[in-house]
Design a protein around this motif. Structure first.
Motif, PDB file in Angstrom:
ATOM      1  N   LEU A 196       8.879   0.557 -12.940  1.00 31.85           N
ATOM      2  CA  LEU A 196       8.539  -0.758 -13.477  1.00 31.85           C
ATOM      3  C   LEU A 196       7.548  -0.630 -14.632  1.00 31.85           C
ATOM      4  O   LEU A 196       7.690  -1.286 -15.672  1.00 31.85           O
ATOM      5  N   SER A 197       6.544   0.229 -14.448  1.00 31.83           N
ATOM      6  CA  SER A 197       5.542   0.421 -15.494  1.00 31.83           C
ATOM      7  C   SER A 197       6.139   1.101 -16.714  1.00 31.83           C
ATOM      8  O   SER A 197       5.915   0.678 -17.854  1.00 31.83           O
ATOM      9  N   MET A 198       6.917   2.155 -16.501  1.00 37.02           N
ATOM     10  CA  MET A 198       7.456   2.924 -17.624  1.00 37.02           C
ATOM     11  C   MET A 198       8.489   2.136 -18.424  1.00 37.02           C
ATOM     12  O   MET A 198       8.662   2.381 -19.615  1.00 37.02           O
ATOM     13  N   LEU A 199       9.145   1.173 -17.760  1.00 35.55           N
ATOM     14  CA  LEU A 199      10.067   0.298 -18.469  1.00 35.55           C
ATOM     15  C   LEU A 199       9.360  -0.932 -19.029  1.00 35.55           C
ATOM     16  O   LEU A 199       9.999  -1.775 -19.659  1.00 35.55           O
ATOM     17  N   ALA A 200       8.043  -1.026 -18.790  1.00 35.41           N
ATOM     18  CA  ALA A 200       7.238  -2.158 -19.266  1.00 35.41           C
ATOM     19  C   ALA A 200       7.813  -3.493 -18.789  1.00 35.41           C
ATOM     20  O   ALA A 200       7.847  -4.480 -19.531  1.00 35.41           O
ATOM     21  N   LEU A 201       8.263  -3.517 -17.540  1.00 32.73           N
ATOM     22  CA  LEU A 201       8.827  -4.736 -16.970  1.00 32.73           C
ATOM     23  C   LEU A 201       7.722  -5.569 -16.331  1.00 32.73           C
ATOM     24  O   LEU A 201       6.947  -5.042 -15.512  1.00 32.73           O
ATOM     25  N   PRO A 202       7.606  -6.834 -16.661  1.00 31.62           N
ATOM     26  CA  PRO A 202       6.612  -7.680 -16.003  1.00 31.62           C
ATOM     27  C   PRO A 202       6.870  -7.721 -14.501  1.00 31.62           C
ATOM     28  O   PRO A 202       8.010  -7.928 -14.066  1.00 31.62           O
ATOM     29  N   HIS A 203       5.832  -7.509 -13.724  1.00 31.61           N
ATOM     30  CA  HIS A 203       6.017  -7.517 -12.276  1.00 31.61           C
ATOM     31  C   HIS A 203       4.732  -7.929 -11.572  1.00 31.61           C
ATOM     32  O   HIS A 203       3.630  -7.731 -12.085  1.00 31.61           O
ATOM     33  N   GLU A 204       4.922  -8.465 -10.397  1.00 35.54           N
ATOM     34  CA  GLU A 204       3.826  -8.898  -9.536  1.00 35.54           C
ATOM     35  C   GLU A 204       3.887  -8.061  -8.262  1.00 35.54           C
ATOM     36  O   GLU A 204       4.932  -7.999  -7.604  1.00 35.54           O
ATOM     37  N   VAL A 205       2.784  -7.430  -7.922  1.00 35.83           N
ATOM     38  CA  VAL A 205       2.716  -6.606  -6.715  1.00 35.83           C
ATOM     39  C   VAL A 205       2.161  -7.450  -5.571  1.00 35.83           C
ATOM     40  O   VAL A 205       1.079  -8.031  -5.681  1.00 35.83           O
ATOM     41  N   ILE A 206       2.914  -7.511  -4.489  1.00 33.81           N
ATOM     42  CA  ILE A 206       2.507  -8.263  -3.303  1.00 33.81           C
ATOM     43  C   ILE A 206       2.325  -7.268  -2.165  1.00 33.81           C
ATOM     44  O   ILE A 206       3.295  -6.696  -1.662  1.00 33.81           O
ATOM     45  N   ASP A 207       1.081  -7.016  -1.789  1.00 33.37           N
ATOM     46  CA  ASP A 207       0.819  -6.048  -0.726  1.00 33.37           C
ATOM     47  C   ASP A 207       1.168  -6.637   0.635  1.00 33.37           C
ATOM     48  O   ASP A 207       0.820  -7.786   0.949  1.00 33.37           O
ATOM     49  N   VAL A 208       1.850  -5.831   1.434  1.00 35.72           N
ATOM     50  CA  VAL A 208       2.267  -6.217   2.775  1.00 35.72           C
ATOM     51  C   VAL A 208       1.359  -5.500   3.768  1.00 35.72           C
ATOM     52  O   VAL A 208       1.099  -4.299   3.637  1.00 35.72           O
ATOM     53  N   ASN A 209       0.868  -6.220   4.748  1.00 32.89           N
ATOM     54  CA  ASN A 209      -0.035  -5.654   5.749  1.00 32.89           C
ATOM     55  C   ASN A 209       0.782  -4.848   6.770  1.00 32.89           C
ATOM     56  O   ASN A 209       1.149  -5.352   7.824  1.00 32.89           O
ATOM     57  N   ILE A 210       1.062  -3.605   6.405  1.00 34.55           N
ATOM     58  CA  ILE A 210       1.876  -2.754   7.279  1.00 34.55           C
ATOM     59  C   ILE A 210       1.163  -2.459   8.600  1.00 34.55           C
ATOM     60  O   ILE A 210       1.770  -2.602   9.678  1.00 34.55           O
ATOM     61  N   PRO A 211      -0.125  -2.050   8.582  1.00 34.71           N
ATOM     62  CA  PRO A 211      -0.790  -1.801   9.873  1.00 34.71           C
ATOM     63  C   PRO A 211      -0.809  -3.026  10.777  1.00 34.71           C
ATOM     64  O   PRO A 211      -0.771  -2.917  12.003  1.00 34.71           O
ATOM     65  N   GLY A 212      -0.835  -4.219  10.176  1.00 34.49           N
ATOM     66  CA  GLY A 212      -0.843  -5.451  10.960  1.00 34.49           C
ATOM     67  C   GLY A 212       0.545  -5.936  11.358  1.00 34.49           C
ATOM     68  O   GLY A 212       0.676  -6.971  12.020  1.00 34.49           O
ATOM     69  N   GLY A 213       1.589  -5.206  10.949  1.00 32.53           N
ATOM     70  CA  GLY A 213       2.948  -5.540  11.356  1.00 32.53           C
ATOM     71  C   GLY A 213       3.598  -6.660  10.580  1.00 32.53           C
ATOM     72  O   GLY A 213       4.623  -7.213  11.004  1.00 32.53           O
ATOM     73  N   GLU A 214       3.042  -6.982   9.400  1.00 33.83           N
ATOM     74  CA  GLU A 214       3.612  -8.071   8.614  1.00 33.83           C
ATOM     75  C   GLU A 214       5.062  -7.801   8.213  1.00 33.83           C
ATOM     76  O   GLU A 214       5.868  -8.729   8.069  1.00 33.83           O
ATOM     77  N   HIS A 215       5.406  -6.510   8.068  1.00 30.44           N
ATOM     78  CA  HIS A 215       6.766  -6.155   7.653  1.00 30.44           C
ATOM     79  C   HIS A 215       7.803  -6.395   8.744  1.00 30.44           C
ATOM     80  O   HIS A 215       9.007  -6.289   8.486  1.00 30.44           O
ATOM     81  N   LYS A 216       7.348  -6.705   9.948  1.00 34.53           N
ATOM     82  CA  LYS A 216       8.273  -6.984  11.053  1.00 34.53           C
ATOM     83  C   LYS A 216       8.339  -8.478  11.384  1.00 34.53           C
ATOM     84  O   LYS A 216       9.003  -8.871  12.342  1.00 34.53           O
ATOM     85  N   GLN A 217       7.659  -9.307  10.586  1.00 36.38           N
ATOM     86  CA  GLN A 217       7.644 -10.743  10.821  1.00 36.38           C
ATOM     87  C   GLN A 217       8.884 -11.400  10.201  1.00 36.38           C
ATOM     88  O   GLN A 217       9.477 -10.881   9.258  1.00 36.38           O
ATOM     89  N   PRO A 218       9.282 -12.558  10.732  1.00 36.32           N
ATOM     90  CA  PRO A 218      10.530 -13.198  10.293  1.00 36.32           C
ATOM     91  C   PRO A 218      10.625 -13.423   8.786  1.00 36.32           C
ATOM     92  O   PRO A 218      11.706 -13.221   8.212  1.00 36.32           O
ATOM     93  N   ASP A 219       9.533 -13.830   8.142  1.00 32.25           N
ATOM     94  CA  ASP A 219       9.601 -14.101   6.711  1.00 32.25           C
ATOM     95  C   ASP A 219       9.944 -12.836   5.926  1.00 32.25           C
ATOM     96  O   ASP A 219      10.685 -12.898   4.935  1.00 32.25           O
ATOM     97  N   PHE A 220       9.395 -11.707   6.363  1.00 35.13           N
ATOM     98  CA  PHE A 220       9.709 -10.465   5.659  1.00 35.13           C
ATOM     99  C   PHE A 220      11.102  -9.954   6.019  1.00 35.13           C
ATOM    100  O   PHE A 220      11.810  -9.426   5.150  1.00 35.13           O
ATOM    101  N   ILE A 221      11.490 -10.117   7.261  1.00 31.29           N
ATOM    102  CA  ILE A 221      12.824  -9.677   7.688  1.00 31.29           C
ATOM    103  C   ILE A 221      13.916 -10.401   6.898  1.00 31.29           C
ATOM    104  O   ILE A 221      15.002  -9.862   6.665  1.00 31.29           O
TER     105      ILE A 221
END
Length: 209
Positions: free
Chosen positions: A25-50
């Motif tokens: 993304l950086s090397m192609l100079a593409l505009p992007h927004e980074v959204i950190d996911v709370n992996i230790p807190g299990g956010e990646h297993k919640q319905p919205d992320f699934i």
């Protein structure tokens, strides 16, 4: 070519899988927004992320009406849509050479350098001895392959280099010394000298070799 709106990247700072996407993304100079996911807190297993990724894993990108997961698939998509021949050649042999190292990243690098780091940094219950054996094997393979070469799959950087970089460069965090691998260290330095390179966060708890 540019995007109409910023690409959303669902991220975790210590993930090499995410970092390879951040690099492109950086090397192609593409505009992007980074959204950190709370992996230790299990956010990646919640319905919205699934809903974004039924496998419950990062990274995920949302590019307009496209939602895509799996770091290799994302690299291919970004390279084909925005990057052109440099990052993913279209000729059969050039594409195959890149694919060899995408497979290495998903296989031996995942099972070796990634896992020794998971054991040391995140205290994952994995077989460290087996991961170390695979790490030393893949480092030996890369050291031999990079003799007389600047990059992995072509005479210039491709998504193959971005896919393999993070876990190899950060393998000292898994207790493995890169000193015996001068060709690998030279390749790491060349990747880090690419325009718009962005480093991956080094864990404050890293255990250097």
């Amino acid at each position: 070519m540019t995007t109409q709106q910023a690409i959303r990247l669902y991220s975790f700072p210590l993930s090499g899988h995410v970092h390879r996407v951040k690099l492109l993304l950086s090397m192609l100079a593409l505009p992007h927004e980074v959204i950190d996911v709370n992996i230790p807190g299990g956010e990646h297993k919640q319905p919205d992320f699934i809903k974004l990724n039924p496998r419950g894993q990062i990274p995920v990108i949302v590019d307009g009406d496209v939602t895509l997961y799996d770091s290799t698939a994302i690299l291919v998509y970004l390279a084909k849509r925005y990057g052109g021949e440099q990052w993913l050649p279209s000729d059969p042999l050039g594409a195959a050479h890149v694919q060899q190292f995408l497979s290495l990243a998903a296989g031996e690098i995942f099972e070796g350098p990634n896992r020794v780091r998971l054991v040391k940094l995140l205290k994952r219950d994995l077989d460290y001895s087996l991961a170390l054996e695979k790490t030393l094997s893949v480092l030996g393979l890369l050291e031999q392959h990079l003799a007389g070469r600047d990059f992995l799959a072509a005479g210039h950087a491709t998504i193959a280099d971005l896919a393999c970089y993070a876990y190899v460069a950060h393998v000292p965090e898994g207790g493995v010394d890169l000193a015996p691998y001068p060709n690998v260290r030279g390749w790491i330095a060349r990747v880090e000298q690419l325009p718009r390179f962005v480093p991956m966060v080094a864990s404050p708890h890293a255990i250097a070799a």
